[in-house]
Design a protein around this motif. Structure first.
Motif, PDB file in Angstrom:
ATOM      1  N   VAL A 196      -8.083 -13.132   7.781  1.00 17.53           N
ATOM      2  CA  VAL A 196      -8.029 -13.145   6.316  1.00 17.53           C
ATOM      3  C   VAL A 196      -6.580 -13.061   5.851  1.00 17.53           C
ATOM      4  CG1 VAL A 196     -10.286 -12.026   6.142  1.00 17.53           C
ATOM      5  CG2 VAL A 196      -8.214 -10.614   6.122  1.00 17.53           C
ATOM      6  N   PHE A 197      -6.400 -13.304   4.546  1.00 14.81           N
ATOM      7  CA  PHE A 197      -5.113 -13.071   3.900  1.00 14.81           C
ATOM      8  C   PHE A 197      -5.401 -12.476   2.541  1.00 14.81           C
ATOM      9  CE2 PHE A 197      -1.020 -13.797   1.947  1.00 14.81           C
ATOM     10  CZ  PHE A 197      -0.152 -13.579   3.009  1.00 14.81           C
ATOM     11  N   VAL A 198      -4.712 -11.393   2.180  1.00 13.53           N
ATOM     12  CA  VAL A 198      -5.029 -10.649   0.961  1.00 13.53           C
ATOM     13  C   VAL A 198      -3.833 -10.574   0.026  1.00 13.53           C
ATOM     14  CG1 VAL A 198      -6.700  -9.271   2.245  1.00 13.53           C
ATOM     15  CG2 VAL A 198      -4.375  -8.396   1.925  1.00 13.53           C
ATOM     16  N   ASP A 199      -4.122 -10.121  -1.186  1.00 16.69           N
ATOM     17  CA  ASP A 199      -3.046  -9.970  -2.169  1.00 16.69           C
ATOM     18  C   ASP A 199      -2.150  -8.783  -1.836  1.00 16.69           C
ATOM     19  OD1 ASP A 199      -3.809 -12.069  -4.145  1.00 16.69           O
ATOM     20  OD2 ASP A 199      -5.628 -10.855  -4.287  1.00 16.69           O
ATOM     21  N   LYS A 200      -2.786  -7.650  -1.520  1.00 14.08           N
ATOM     22  CA  LYS A 200      -2.011  -6.424  -1.317  1.00 14.08           C
ATOM     23  C   LYS A 200      -2.615  -5.571  -0.214  1.00 14.08           C
ATOM     24  CE  LYS A 200      -0.631  -6.546  -6.137  1.00 14.08           C
ATOM     25  NZ  LYS A 200      -1.030  -6.197  -7.506  1.00 14.08           N
ATOM     26  N   THR A 201      -1.734  -4.893   0.520  1.00 10.12           N
ATOM     27  CA  THR A 201      -2.128  -3.895   1.511  1.00 10.12           C
ATOM     28  C   THR A 201      -1.559  -2.553   1.070  1.00 10.12           C
ATOM     29  OG1 THR A 201      -2.398  -5.285   3.486  1.00 10.12           O
ATOM     30  CG2 THR A 201      -1.617  -3.059   3.839  1.00 10.12           C
ATOM     31  N   VAL A 202      -2.368  -1.491   1.195  1.00 13.81           N
ATOM     32  CA  VAL A 202      -1.902  -0.144   0.877  1.00 13.81           C
ATOM     33  C   VAL A 202      -1.972   0.699   2.149  1.00 13.81           C
ATOM     34  CG1 VAL A 202      -2.210   1.904  -0.553  1.00 13.81           C
ATOM     35  CG2 VAL A 202      -2.795  -0.355  -1.477  1.00 13.81           C
ATOM     36  N   ILE A 203      -0.838   1.263   2.544  1.00 16.21           N
ATOM     37  CA  ILE A 203      -0.763   2.063   3.768  1.00 16.21           C
ATOM     38  C   ILE A 203      -0.078   3.389   3.475  1.00 16.21           C
ATOM     39  CG2 ILE A 203      -0.707   0.072   5.331  1.00 16.21           C
ATOM     40  CD1 ILE A 203       2.337   0.419   5.459  1.00 16.21           C
ATOM     41  N   GLY A 204      -0.305   4.365   4.340  1.00 16.17           N
ATOM     42  CA  GLY A 204       0.367   5.649   4.250  1.00 16.17           C
ATOM     43  C   GLY A 204       1.337   5.814   5.399  1.00 16.17           C
ATOM     44  N   ALA A 205       1.834   7.050   5.590  1.00 12.90           N
ATOM     45  CA  ALA A 205       2.810   7.306   6.653  1.00 12.90           C
ATOM     46  C   ALA A 205       2.841   8.787   6.990  1.00 12.90           C
ATOM     47  CB  ALA A 205       4.200   6.855   6.221  1.00 12.90           C
ATOM     48  N   GLY A 206       3.248   9.078   8.217  1.00 13.93           N
ATOM     49  CA  GLY A 206       3.486  10.453   8.631  1.00 13.93           C
ATOM     50  C   GLY A 206       4.949  10.822   8.499  1.00 13.93           C
ATOM     51  N   GLY A 207       5.823   9.810   8.598  1.00 17.23           N
ATOM     52  CA  GLY A 207       7.261  10.020   8.474  1.00 17.23           C
ATOM     53  C   GLY A 207       7.945   8.722   8.106  1.00 17.23           C
ATOM     54  N   ILE A 208       9.107   8.821   7.465  1.00 19.45           N
ATOM     55  CA  ILE A 208       9.854   7.636   7.036  1.00 19.45           C
ATOM     56  C   ILE A 208      11.345   7.938   7.133  1.00 19.45           C
ATOM     57  CG2 ILE A 208      10.297   6.001   5.157  1.00 19.45           C
ATOM     58  CD1 ILE A 208       7.568   7.132   3.961  1.00 19.45           C
ATOM     59  N   THR A 209      12.077   7.100   7.876  1.00 25.63           N
ATOM     60  CA  THR A 209      13.531   7.223   7.933  1.00 25.63           C
ATOM     61  C   THR A 209      14.145   5.828   7.883  1.00 25.63           C
ATOM     62  OG1 THR A 209      13.606   7.142  10.362  1.00 25.63           O
ATOM     63  CG2 THR A 209      13.417   9.326   9.333  1.00 25.63           C
ATOM     64  N   PHE A 210      15.400   5.766   7.478  1.00 18.36           N
ATOM     65  CA  PHE A 210      16.081   4.476   7.466  1.00 18.36           C
ATOM     66  C   PHE A 210      16.276   3.956   8.889  1.00 18.36           C
ATOM     67  CE2 PHE A 210      17.886   6.177   3.336  1.00 18.36           C
ATOM     68  CZ  PHE A 210      17.154   5.315   2.533  1.00 18.36           C
ATOM     69  N   GLU A 211      16.521   4.860   9.825  1.00 18.14           N
ATOM     70  CA  GLU A 211      16.813   4.453  11.207  1.00 18.14           C
ATOM     71  C   GLU A 211      15.594   3.891  11.929  1.00 18.14           C
ATOM     72  OE1 GLU A 211      18.771   6.237  15.333  1.00 18.14           O
ATOM     73  OE2 GLU A 211      18.336   7.579  13.646  1.00 18.14           O
ATOM     74  N   THR A 255       3.032  -5.361   0.444  1.00 13.67           N
ATOM     75  CA  THR A 255       2.665  -4.106   1.107  1.00 13.67           C
ATOM     76  C   THR A 255       3.142  -2.938   0.269  1.00 13.67           C
ATOM     77  OG1 THR A 255       2.735  -5.035   3.342  1.00 13.67           O
ATOM     78  CG2 THR A 255       3.004  -2.657   3.139  1.00 13.67           C
ATOM     79  N   ILE A 256       2.202  -2.070  -0.089  1.00 17.77           N
ATOM     80  CA  ILE A 256       2.498  -0.886  -0.888  1.00 17.77           C
ATOM     81  C   ILE A 256       2.402   0.337   0.031  1.00 17.77           C
ATOM     82  CG2 ILE A 256       1.809   0.524  -2.859  1.00 17.77           C
ATOM     83  CD1 ILE A 256       0.473  -2.046  -3.997  1.00 17.77           C
ATOM     84  N   LEU A 257       3.509   1.037   0.189  1.00 18.67           N
ATOM     85  CA  LEU A 257       3.551   2.248   0.996  1.00 18.67           C
ATOM     86  C   LEU A 257       3.442   3.455   0.079  1.00 18.67           C
ATOM     87  CD1 LEU A 257       4.113   3.834   3.653  1.00 18.67           C
ATOM     88  CD2 LEU A 257       6.558   3.580   3.148  1.00 18.67           C
ATOM     89  N   VAL A 258       2.452   4.310   0.333  1.00 24.13           N
ATOM     90  CA  VAL A 258       2.273   5.520  -0.472  1.00 24.13           C
ATOM     91  C   VAL A 258       2.575   6.728   0.404  1.00 24.13           C
ATOM     92  CG1 VAL A 258       0.649   4.512  -2.104  1.00 24.13           C
ATOM     93  CG2 VAL A 258      -0.229   5.492   0.009  1.00 24.13           C
ATOM     94  N   ALA A 259       3.487   7.590  -0.057  1.00 27.74           N
ATOM     95  CA  ALA A 259       3.891   8.738   0.758  1.00 27.74           C
ATOM     96  C   ALA A 259       4.557   9.796  -0.102  1.00 27.74           C
ATOM     97  CB  ALA A 259       4.849   8.302   1.861  1.00 27.74           C
TER      98      ALA A 259
END
Length: 258
Positions: A167-182, A206-210
């Motif tokens: 499939v191909f969708v308009d938007k994906t919403v995902i979460g995270a346990g950690g986020i760093t630039f590196e 892609t929408i990242l919620v954190a």
């Protein structure tokens, strides 16, 4: 047993075990799932009583304090207020008639709850919690197949990946346990890493919620570079370093007020 009571006991367990606890200890002690144990530790971390580490948590002693009892607030926890605000702000980015992929996770679940204001959506998800939350709507809901993780309450594996890749969708919403630039976006589990990666590749946005506390730390499983994300929705406590850095990368940043 109420969650508040269970979390008070977890603090006592931490104090008696030298300040460190494994998630498996909580599961064994209370007969709860890994997801419930994780939520308990997230609540305690929201209260600055523990710090999450891979597989468990360590005790944090507030400066000048010896009482570890969990503060009781009107909304249950500061973390819940933040996740709720983030969920609402992210849901406002989704519109009637769109097709979306929703990953598993407590903040993504808050997004799902705020989508109920809409009339028609096509939703694909591997999260049982999201499925249950949206089961009373008029949305078209597609359940990603695969192996059921009975602790985390989501599906993973080749069957789920095959569905996403078809499939191909308009938007994906995902979460995270950690986020760093590196190292980019990371999480605590390994099994659903391929699921999230495929979700991102098969979406226009892609929408990242954190929560802000997730930024500047790395979780166990390294996922994908931050520049693969289109939009980040966090809370107003996000540090200036990450506010500036994210915007300099050309990523849309939305900060929700808890």
């Amino acid at each position: 047993m109420l969650a508040q009571e269970r979390q008070d006991i977890i603090i006592e367990m931490l104090k008696q075990s030298g300040g460190i606890i494994k998630m498996t200890d909580i599961v064994s002690k209370f007969g709860v799932s890994n997801e419930t144990a994780r939520r308990d530790l997230e609540t305690l971390q929201d209260k600055n009583l523990v710090k999450r580490i891979y597989g468990g948590a360590v005790l944090v002693k507030p400066p000048g304090k010896t009482d570890y009892t969990i503060p009781r607030t009107e909304d249950g926890s500061r973390g819940l207020a933040e996740r709720t605000a983030i969920g609402k702000a992210a849901a406002d980015l989704i519109h009637d008639g769109e097709t979306i992929l929703l990953a598993a996770g407590t903040t993504v679940l808050q997004v799902a709850r705020h989508l109920k204001r809409l009339h028609y959506l096509t939703v694909l998800t591997n999260s049982l919690a999201v499925i249950n939350e949206l089961s009373d709507t008029n949305f078209d809901i597609y359940v990603l197949g695969g192996k059921l993780d009975t602790n985390e309450k989501n599906m993973y594996g080749d069957m789920a990946l095959k569905t996403i890749r078809s499939v191909f969708v308009d938007k994906t919403v995902i979460g995270a346990g950690g986020i760093t630039f590196e190292f980019g976006v990371s999480d605590y589990g390994i099994d659903d890493f391929g699921i999230r990666e495929a979700m991102m590749k098969h979406a226009n946005q892609t929408i990242l919620v954190a929560q802000s506390e997730k930024f500047g730390t790395n979780a166990f499983s390294i996922g994908y570079p931050l520049d693969q994300v289109s939009t980040i929705v966090s809370d107003t406590n996000l540090s200036q370093e990450y506010k500036t850095g994210i915007r300099e990368m050309g990523i849309e940043l939305i900060l929700a007020e808890p």
